[in-house]
Design a protein around this motif. Sequence first.
Motif, short mmCIF file in Angstrom:
data_model
loop_
_atom_site.label_atom_id
_atom_site.label_comp_id
_atom_site.label_asym_id
_atom_site.label_seq_id
_atom_site.Cartn_x
_atom_site.Cartn_y
_atom_site.Cartn_z
N LEU A 55 13.13 -17.13 -20.21
CA LEU A 55 14.35 -17.21 -19.44
C LEU A 55 15.53 -16.75 -20.27
O LEU A 55 15.46 -16.63 -21.49
CB LEU A 55 14.60 -18.62 -18.92
N TYR A 56 16.62 -16.48 -19.60
CA TYR A 56 17.92 -16.15 -20.18
C TYR A 56 17.86 -14.91 -21.07
O TYR A 56 18.20 -14.95 -22.25
CB TYR A 56 18.45 -17.34 -20.99
N VAL A 114 16.53 -6.89 -27.47
CA VAL A 114 16.46 -7.82 -26.34
C VAL A 114 16.07 -9.19 -26.88
O VAL A 114 15.12 -9.30 -27.67
CB VAL A 114 15.44 -7.35 -25.28
N VAL A 115 16.79 -10.21 -26.47
CA VAL A 115 16.49 -11.58 -26.87
C VAL A 115 16.35 -12.44 -25.64
O VAL A 115 16.98 -12.18 -24.61
CB VAL A 115 17.59 -12.15 -27.81
N PHE A 116 15.52 -13.48 -25.73
CA PHE A 116 15.37 -14.41 -24.61
C PHE A 116 14.74 -15.70 -25.14
O PHE A 116 14.17 -15.74 -26.23
CB PHE A 116 14.51 -13.80 -23.49
N ALA A 117 14.88 -16.75 -24.33
CA ALA A 117 14.28 -18.03 -24.68
C ALA A 117 12.82 -18.05 -24.24
O ALA A 117 12.46 -17.49 -23.20
CB ALA A 117 15.04 -19.17 -24.02
N HIS A 118 11.99 -18.71 -25.03
CA HIS A 118 10.55 -18.75 -24.78
C HIS A 118 10.07 -20.17 -25.02
O HIS A 118 10.38 -20.79 -26.03
CB HIS A 118 9.84 -17.77 -25.72
N ALA A 172 10.85 -30.88 -37.81
CA ALA A 172 11.03 -32.21 -38.40
C ALA A 172 12.30 -32.88 -37.88
O ALA A 172 12.40 -34.10 -37.86
CB ALA A 172 11.09 -32.08 -39.92
N GLU A 173 13.26 -32.07 -37.47
CA GLU A 173 14.54 -32.61 -37.00
C GLU A 173 14.61 -32.68 -35.49
O GLU A 173 15.25 -33.57 -34.92
CB GLU A 173 15.69 -31.73 -37.52
N PHE A 174 13.92 -31.77 -34.82
CA PHE A 174 14.00 -31.69 -33.37
C PHE A 174 12.65 -32.02 -32.76
O PHE A 174 11.64 -31.40 -33.10
CB PHE A 174 14.44 -30.29 -32.93
N PRO A 175 12.59 -32.99 -31.83
CA PRO A 175 11.33 -33.35 -31.19
C PRO A 175 10.83 -32.23 -30.28
O PRO A 175 11.51 -31.23 -30.06
CB PRO A 175 11.69 -34.61 -30.39
N THR A 176 9.64 -32.42 -29.72
CA THR A 176 8.99 -31.38 -28.93
C THR A 176 9.86 -30.90 -27.78
O THR A 176 10.01 -29.70 -27.55
CB THR A 176 7.65 -31.89 -28.38
N TRP A 177 10.42 -31.82 -27.03
CA TRP A 177 11.24 -31.44 -25.86
C TRP A 177 12.66 -31.13 -26.32
O TRP A 177 13.61 -31.78 -25.98
CB TRP A 177 11.22 -32.52 -24.80
N SER A 178 12.80 -30.14 -27.16
CA SER A 178 14.08 -29.71 -27.70
C SER A 178 13.93 -28.26 -28.11
O SER A 178 12.89 -27.65 -27.96
CB SER A 178 14.50 -30.57 -28.89
N GLY A 179 15.00 -27.71 -28.69
CA GLY A 179 14.88 -26.39 -29.25
C GLY A 179 16.03 -25.47 -28.91
O GLY A 179 17.11 -25.91 -28.47
N LEU A 180 15.81 -24.16 -29.10
CA LEU A 180 16.83 -23.14 -28.94
C LEU A 180 16.66 -22.41 -27.60
O LEU A 180 15.54 -22.08 -27.21
CB LEU A 180 16.74 -22.12 -30.07
N TRP A 181 17.77 -22.13 -26.95
CA TRP A 181 17.74 -21.28 -25.78
C TRP A 181 19.13 -20.71 -25.54
O TRP A 181 20.04 -20.89 -26.36
CB TRP A 181 17.19 -22.01 -24.57
N GLN A 182 19.31 -19.98 -24.43
CA GLN A 182 20.58 -19.34 -24.07
C GLN A 182 21.11 -18.46 -25.20
O GLN A 182 22.24 -18.61 -25.66
CB GLN A 182 21.63 -20.40 -23.69
#
Length: 306
Positions: free
Chosen positions: A73-74, A87-91, A131-141
């Motif tokens: 997306l995005y 081209v960049v996008f969230a995965h 280690a800092e961000f749990p599974t339901w987290s991360g980079l997007w947009q």
Amino acid sequence: MNLKKDETLNPLETLHSASAQRFVFTLHNRKKAVVKLVKKGKGTDVNREVIVFVRDKQETVVFDATQVKETVLYPRACQGSNGTIFVVFAHGDLTKNEQHDIPTNMAILVFESLDEGQTWQQITRLASDPAEFPTWSGLWQPFITELNDGSLALVATEQKHREQPQCQDTGFRAHRDDTLVLFKSFDKGRSWPSKRRVYVGPCGTDNNEGSLVETKEGTLLLAFHSKERPRPRGRGKEGDVKVMRSDDGGETWQEPTLLVEGKDGIDKRLPTLILENSELKVAYVSTEVKKGRFQNPEVQSRAIKI
């Protein structure tokens, strides 16, 4: 910064469109190109999403997620001074959250084309520290652009899941916190050694959908969608467009300034900064918010005087 109201822009004639999943940008030959997300067919076994690049009415596939339990997306894009198109996008991965179909381990994929969009190669993946961000987290947009010195800059939203949704300092309830982060690459996107957290708003507020531009004088401007103003129901429905400024290459940033205010049920979102012929504009989507859904989106713009 002073704003003057400008004409409403045709989505096909500006860098922006009224969708988070479709991005129009200008190539060096002044022709328009599009990068977009396309849904392929129907079905529940796979997500059936494809990132497509369109130029001169010819489509090429950048990334195909139709046969795997992944989501994309995005999409955003830019062309470097040497002609390379990025081209960049969230995965994200859908296999670990099949109950709610929510992507996990969100990251940014960076692709390049050396032949004007005919073929594409993945060159890197940007991800949060597990280690800092749990599974339901991360980079997007993500949003990518080339700076005056030839380096690449990528701004993204880093979301972190909150175990305790209640914010003690603001009283808001939120299951995530947003941070605007800036990456830099000095080798045409192969590595991104520079990462800086640009802005973290108050607990439970939205600050996302960033867009970056550098002026000829070297000033960096970052526009983003923000929901910070107190409202009866916490975050509220209407978001604003704000901008931040850096005069030292992104090392330090001034406090955000309000560019466009959202009010009366109208959300101002998805900003893009446009610099053409020394004229700076911010294009954004103005949309009604009804029952949690965005309706009647319209691309608008305003000129900015720094």
